[in-house]
Every structure is written in C-alpha cells, then in structure tokens.
Design an enzyme around this catalytic site. Structure first.
Site, mmCIF file in Angstrom:
data_model
loop_
_atom_site.group_PDB
_atom_site.id
_atom_site.type_symbol
_atom_site.label_atom_id
_atom_site.label_comp_id
_atom_site.label_asym_id
_atom_site.label_seq_id
_atom_site.Cartn_x
_atom_site.Cartn_y
_atom_site.Cartn_z
ATOM 1 N N THR A 126 0.851 -1.186 0.000
ATOM 2 C CA THR A 126 0.000 0.000 0.000
ATOM 3 C C THR A 126 0.884 1.232 0.000
ATOM 4 O OG1 THR A 126 -1.519 1.407 1.229
ATOM 5 C CG2 THR A 126 -0.356 -0.214 2.540
ATOM 6 N N ILE A 127 0.528 2.198 -0.837
ATOM 7 C CA ILE A 127 1.298 3.446 -0.820
ATOM 8 C C ILE A 127 1.065 4.188 0.491
ATOM 9 C CG2 ILE A 127 1.277 3.708 -3.345
ATOM 10 C CD1 ILE A 127 -0.757 6.056 -2.842
ATOM 11 N N ASP A 128 -0.029 3.832 1.208
ATOM 12 C CA ASP A 128 -0.380 4.558 2.440
ATOM 13 C C ASP A 128 0.542 4.232 3.620
ATOM 14 O OD1 ASP A 128 -2.467 5.382 0.899
ATOM 15 O OD2 ASP A 128 -4.008 4.235 1.940
ATOM 16 N N MET A 170 -2.713 11.393 -1.030
ATOM 17 C CA MET A 170 -3.519 10.261 -0.563
ATOM 18 C C MET A 170 -3.235 9.969 0.913
ATOM 19 S SD MET A 170 -3.958 7.655 -3.735
ATOM 20 C CE MET A 170 -5.171 8.036 -4.997
ATOM 21 N N GLU A 222 -5.929 13.358 2.087
ATOM 22 C CA GLU A 222 -7.330 13.335 1.636
ATOM 23 C C GLU A 222 -8.298 13.038 2.784
ATOM 24 O OE1 GLU A 222 -7.679 10.105 -1.187
ATOM 25 O OE2 GLU A 222 -6.844 8.678 0.248
ATOM 26 N N ARG A 266 -5.068 28.241 -4.019
ATOM 27 C CA ARG A 266 -5.372 27.317 -5.116
ATOM 28 C C ARG A 266 -5.012 25.899 -4.701
ATOM 29 N NH1 ARG A 266 -5.539 30.854 -9.727
ATOM 30 N NH2 ARG A 266 -5.631 29.097 -11.142
ATOM 31 N N HIS A 272 -4.191 9.942 -8.388
ATOM 32 C CA HIS A 272 -3.543 8.686 -8.802
ATOM 33 C C HIS A 272 -2.157 8.881 -9.404
ATOM 34 C CE1 HIS A 272 -7.803 7.513 -8.428
ATOM 35 N NE2 HIS A 272 -7.264 6.433 -7.907
ATOM 36 N N VAL A 273 -1.756 10.116 -9.636
ATOM 37 C CA VAL A 273 -0.369 10.359 -10.074
ATOM 38 C C VAL A 273 0.598 9.722 -9.070
ATOM 39 C CG1 VAL A 273 1.365 12.213 -10.340
ATOM 40 C CG2 VAL A 273 -0.916 12.486 -11.308
ATOM 41 N N GLN A 274 0.194 9.740 -7.779
ATOM 42 C CA GLN A 274 1.062 9.198 -6.720
ATOM 43 C C GLN A 274 1.229 7.688 -6.793
ATOM 44 O OE1 GLN A 274 -0.333 11.325 -2.805
ATOM 45 N NE2 GLN A 274 -1.887 11.442 -4.370
#
Ligand code: F6P
Length: 342
Positions: A126-128, A170, A222, A266, A272-274
C-alpha cells in the site's frame, strides 16, 4: 507445487517487482509452476487465471501498475465466494495462493485461510504505509517522492504569484504520505487524518508565512478533517469493502483560506499520479525481497503468514496480526514537523 498469484486493491509501484521475484525464484530455485489470477480476488472467484512463467515476468521490474490487473472485489460480498475460490483452485490444480495487497485484500486472505483452510501467504502492499505489522510497505517511498517533487514545483509558483498553494495527497486514515512529503518538501502546514485541525490556526500559520514575505504551502491528506468534521460527505460512493471515495478537502481549504485571509488560494489534488509509474530503487528492492521471502514461505508451508520488514530484516508475521490494527502517525512524530509550520 502449482501456486496462484494475485494482486488486489489499488495498484502500487513495486507490484511487478514482487511478481517477478516470486516467479523467478519459484521456477528457477524450487521448480514450482504458477498461475497468474486476473484482477485481485475476481480471478480465483471466476477461475480467471493464466500460466505465469519466467518469460511473462521478463522486463517488468521497473514497470508501474500490475501485469495481473487489480480490483477491489471482496470475496465475502459474493455469493458462496470462499467456496467458489476453493473449487476453482482445486479445478485448476492450484495448491496454494500468494495474495499481494493491502488491509482489505489481506483481511480477506486471513479469513480464507482461518475460516476455510485455503493455504495462503500474503505480501503487504500500500502506498499509504498504514499496515501495522511492517515498518514500511513498498510503493510508499515512490508516492512520497512524487508528492515531494510536486511540492518543490508548487513552491516556485506560490512564490511568484504570492498565492497559498494547497497540495492534497492520498492517505485515508493515516497521514504518512502527507507527513513525509510535507517534511521533505518544506511545507508550512501539514494536515493529517490523525490530528483534526482548527481552520483558524491554519489561517494564522498562513498569515505568519506571509509576514515573513514568503508564500505558504499547505499539504493535506485526503482523509484530514477540521475539528467537528466537514459539513457534508464529499462523495458517498462506496467500494466493495465499504470505503467512501475521498477527495476534495483541498478545495474546501481553498475556499476557507481565501475567505478568512483574503489571500488567493489554489488547490492541487495529486490523486492517482502518486500511484502511477516506475517505482523508486527503495521500493524495487523491498518488493523484490518480499517476493523472495514469500516464495520461501510457500515452500516452507507457512500458511496464514505475511512478509514484513522489521528493521532491515524480512520476517513472517501472522496475517491476522498484520490486519488487526492500522499504523497511524504518532502525535510525537507530528509535533517534530510543527517546528517548520508558519
Ligand atoms: O489504499 C491506497 C489508496 O491509494 C488510498 O490512499 C486511497 O484512498 C485509495 O487507495 C483510492 O482508491 P481508488 O483508486 O480505488 O479510488
């Protein structure tokens, strides 16, 4: 032995490196055969698999995504899911499974093993970086580097236009990506799910940064929330594991910061680039080592276990332990970064 391999949940840089290591050592060292199941648990549920040999894994080490496809299919939400998986494995002559996935995929693997006796070894992904049993998961380092590079780039635009730039990264329940990328990228505010934030305080920090004649960068997970929660859920779509689709906190912050400080704000949502593209060297090495130890675990019939990084060693831990508790950012660690806020 004939071994099934699947990748479940969101894709993650390094998945192909795991598959390659499993197959290369499994075929060349142990003489095993492999079936690659398509799209996570959907593959064994529907008997959708194909032979996976050394030629199929040539050249995939640096490739992002997964050659096997991924999905968030939950076998326990399907009619007779566990029984269908057992039947399909037996019909294909598959003796055991290696399931590569995060909390949800490995949670299903633990139940299939414990409640239905299916021989499974897990590999955490998991990227998390929020699985408690392992110090790091592969994919996290790549995601952090992508987010850090984005923050570096946002600094120059923030400075040129005197804007507040907000980067949303994320991290549903754990703020590891925001914390690491924010610290590495010199963010002026880092907001994570573990620490509900006070919007007034965020605006004070923004103001302080302007007082020092610099433009602020806010990095937000997020899953971060203001104290008392958001007025409404941003998107009520649920996946098969019951998770709300997140995203949008940066836009909420944009409006609040503009109206409260009068400064132009801004939002950039990295999304999802990550998760896309080629893994870093760290992730390729970790993923490769997980794959090598996973096939050793299968050969030793260590069913119901998962590979884990403990310090510099790869160890096997019980799948149930791995999925019992999420690993979140401790308050003491978060406080280290507060020195740089404002
Ligand atoms: O678990 C990995 C992850 O990238 C989370 O950070 C994120 O909340 C979720 O997956 C997004 O999933 P999907 O791509 O299915 O929307």
């Amino acid at each position: 032995m004939r071994i099934g391999v699947l990748t479940g949940g969101g894709d993650c840089p390094g998945l192909n490196a795991v598959i390659r290591a499993i197959v290369r050592k499994g075929v060349e060292h142990f003489g095993h055969e492999f079936v690659g199941y398509r799209d996570g648990w959907r593959g064994p549920l529907e008997g959708d698999g194909a032979p996976l040999g050394v030629p199929e894994v040539r050249g995939i080490l640096p490739r992002g995504g997964t050659i096997l496809g991924a999905s968030r299919t939950n076998p326990f939400k399907e009619d007779d899911g566990a029984a269908r998986i057992a039947e399909n494995l037996s019909a294909a002559g598959v003796d055991s499974l290696i399931a590569i996935g995060g909390e949800d995929t490995l949670g299903a693997a633990a139940r299939l093993h414990d409640e239905h006796g299916i021989p499974i070894v897990g590999v955490p992904k998991t990227i998390d970086n929020d699985l408690s049993a392992t110090d790091y998961t592969f994919g996290f380092d790549t995601a952090v580097n992508i987010a850090m590079e984005a923050i570096d780039r946002l600094h120059t635009t923030a400075g040129s236009h005197h804007r507040v730039l907000i980067a949303e990264v994320m991290g549903r329940h754990a703020g590891w990506i925001a914390f690491h990328a924010g610290l590495a990228g010199g963010a002026n505010v880092i907001l994570i799910p573990e620490q509900p934030f006070d919007i007034e305080r965020v605006c004070e920090l923004v103001g302080r940064r302007y007082d020092a004649h610099f433009a602020p960068i806010v990095v937000v997970s997020e899953g971060a929330q203001p104290v008392g929660g958001l007025p409404e859920v941003q998107d009520e779509k649920l996946d098969a594991f019951g998770h709300v689709r997140l995203g949008g906190i940066a836009h909420w912050l944009e409006g609040e910061i503009e109206s409260r400080t009068g400064k132009e704000a801004r939002a950039t949502v990295l999304g999802h680039v990550q998760r896309g593209g080629t893994p870093t060297a760290f992730d390729r090495v970790l993923a490769t080592r997980f794959g090598l130890h996973a096939i050793d675990a299968v050969d030793a019939k260590r069913w119901g276990t998962m590979t884990a990084l403990r310090g510099t060693e790869i160890q096997l831990v019980e799948l149930t332990e791995a999925t019992a508790e999420l690993k979140t950012v401790p308050e003491s660690l978060y406080q280290e970064a507060e020195v740089f806020f404002g």
